[in-house]
Write an enzyme that holds these catalytic residues in place. Structure first.
Site, mmCIF file in Angstrom:
data_model
loop_
_atom_site.group_PDB
_atom_site.id
_atom_site.type_symbol
_atom_site.label_atom_id
_atom_site.label_comp_id
_atom_site.label_asym_id
_atom_site.label_seq_id
_atom_site.Cartn_x
_atom_site.Cartn_y
_atom_site.Cartn_z
ATOM 1 N N SER A 38 -37.334 7.134 -53.910
ATOM 2 C CA SER A 38 -38.307 6.369 -54.679
ATOM 3 C C SER A 38 -38.776 7.066 -55.968
ATOM 4 O O SER A 38 -39.520 6.459 -56.758
ATOM 5 C CB SER A 38 -39.542 6.066 -53.815
ATOM 6 O OG SER A 38 -40.187 7.252 -53.395
ATOM 7 N N SER B 195 -36.601 10.886 -51.065
ATOM 8 C CA SER B 195 -37.098 10.363 -52.337
ATOM 9 C C SER B 195 -36.936 11.306 -53.513
ATOM 10 O O SER B 195 -37.037 10.878 -54.662
ATOM 11 C CB SER B 195 -38.569 9.972 -52.206
ATOM 12 O OG SER B 195 -38.710 8.864 -51.351
ATOM 13 N N LYS C 91 -45.165 11.299 -60.641
ATOM 14 C CA LYS C 91 -44.748 10.101 -59.910
ATOM 15 C C LYS C 91 -45.932 9.161 -59.731
ATOM 16 O O LYS C 91 -47.033 9.572 -59.359
ATOM 17 C CB LYS C 91 -44.178 10.486 -58.544
ATOM 18 C CG LYS C 91 -43.586 9.310 -57.761
ATOM 19 C CD LYS C 91 -42.956 9.809 -56.474
ATOM 20 C CE LYS C 91 -42.327 8.668 -55.691
ATOM 21 N NZ LYS C 91 -41.679 9.162 -54.449
#
Length: 388
Positions: A124, A148, A67
């Site tokens: 996210s 997320s 990420k």
């Protein structure tokens, strides 16, 4: 192929890590112009890692995405790589300052959902979810402070697991607010469990993390679950609720009607997030946030005295449009409750509504991650995207 299947072939010599990585890089190059899931592709670094790999680890040769903005010294990265996994690049996440975080942004375009290019993959951990759902990589890393990992897993029809708070160590150690847990998204539940086990255990950067977590044995017997379609004032979309009710009724679990009254988290979460991110908090606000956490922990303890697990929709809706990034979207409302309390929570695909994935969120008592995972295993269904 699953991460476990890839690693077995690499260890046996029937496939090489170089071949596996080249296939992942090729898929990334072909699909990123459509899905926009990459923040950065590290082809040279991935090839070099594959060439020097000693094929003996639990994740030997398994390509994965990191990420974006994950610190390079993050324990989860060091441990996955030590087990043989090979990062091929960094995936998109929500644009800083966006009103809603359920999107991905690569600096030029918004990340798209492989199920429907007009939809967002969630966030996210947006790019990781899109890449996993598209079959580019079997695993992607992320962090979960308000859903997320679980929200994008739900939108993309894959698996997202937030273990009990502290399950995976973090580079910044235990946060003052206690919200964020590092974790993984994957196409296969057992892959995610294995990778979580590999990454678990205290680390010099986070010595208060929970003890190393072996891959748990299956939980046998009757498991009692409570189903709640919403945990706040916002209801689930009727189509989402219907899919979940049907799936829970058909699964190998006993459904028990147990009431649950939780205090709203809409004021507590921002205060705790501020503490986690070094912004501080007024004493009264911090005290009220602690009261919400304590009340909800007590209410959930009472619930878990009656049932083994709680099941909710992961998101109140299916994936929304990728271009709604300036709207205030509450679809992930069932998720952030369990960041405030720190309970283990996992999202698995449970069916389709309007042709798009619906995720089932399973929550268990603190430390009982294996129970949440067992119930999730009994609820999950295999989703096949529509043919082109």
């Amino acid at each position: 192929m699953t991460a476990r299947g890839i690693a077995a072939r690499v260890r046996s010599g029937s496939s090489s890590a170089v071949e596996v990585v080249e296939a992942a890089l090729d898929a990334a190059r072909r699909l990123d112009p459509v899905l926009h899931f990459l923040d950065e592709l590290d082809a040279d670094g991935a090839r070099a890692a594959a060439e020097r790999l000693e094929p003996s680890g639990a994740l030997a040769g398994v390509p994965f995405l990191i990420k974006s903005r994950t610190p390079p010294d993050a324990p989860i990265l060091a441990r996955l790589i030590a087990a043989g996994a090979i990062p091929i690049g960094r995936s998109t996440r929500a644009r800083p300052g966006a009103i809603s975080q359920t999107f991905g942004w690569n600096g030029r375009d918004y990340t798209r959902n492989p199920w429907d290019l007009t939809r967002s993959p969630g966030g996210s951990t947006a790019g990781g979810a899109a890449a996993v759902a598209a079959g580019v990589v079997p695993l992607a890393t992320g962090g979960d402070s308000g859903g997320s990992l679980r929200i994008p897993a739900s939108f993309c029809g894959i698996v997202g697991f937030k273990g009990t708070y502290g399950r995976i160590p973090r580079p910044g150690g235990r946060g003052l607010g206690g919200l964020t847990t590092a974790g993984l998204i994957g196409a296969d539940l057992d892959d995610v469990v294995l990778a979580t086990s590999v990454a678990s255990g205290p680390h010099r950067l986070d010595p208060t993390a929970l003890p190393q977590w072996p891959v748990p044995a299956r939980v046998a017997g009757v498991l009692r679950v409570a189903y709640h379609s919403t945990l706040g004032v916002c209801p689930a979309d009727p189509g989402v609720d219907r899919v979940l009710r049907d799936r829970v009724s058909a699964a190998d679990v006993e459904v028990v009607d147990v009431p649950l009254e939780l205090a709203p988290t809409d004021e507590a979460w921002p205060v705790l997030s501020g503490l986690d991110n070094g912004r501080g908090a007024e004493a009264d606000a911090a005290h009220r946030a602690r009261e919400v956490r304590d009340h909800n922990n007590t209410s959930l303890a009472d619930l878990f005295a009656e049932v083994d697990a709680l099941v909710t929709p992961t998101t109140l809706t299916v994936a929304h449009g990728y271009d709604q990034h300036e709207a205030s979207i509450v679809t992930g409302d069932p998720c952030w409750v369990f960041n405030v309390t720190g309970h283990p929570a996992v999202s698995v695909p449970a069916g389709l509504a309007d042709g798009l994935p619906v995720g089932a969120q399973v929550v268990a008592p603190h430390g009982a991650d294996e129970v949440a995972l067992e119930v999730a295993r009994r609820l999950q269904v295999e989703l096949l995207p529509p043919a082109d």
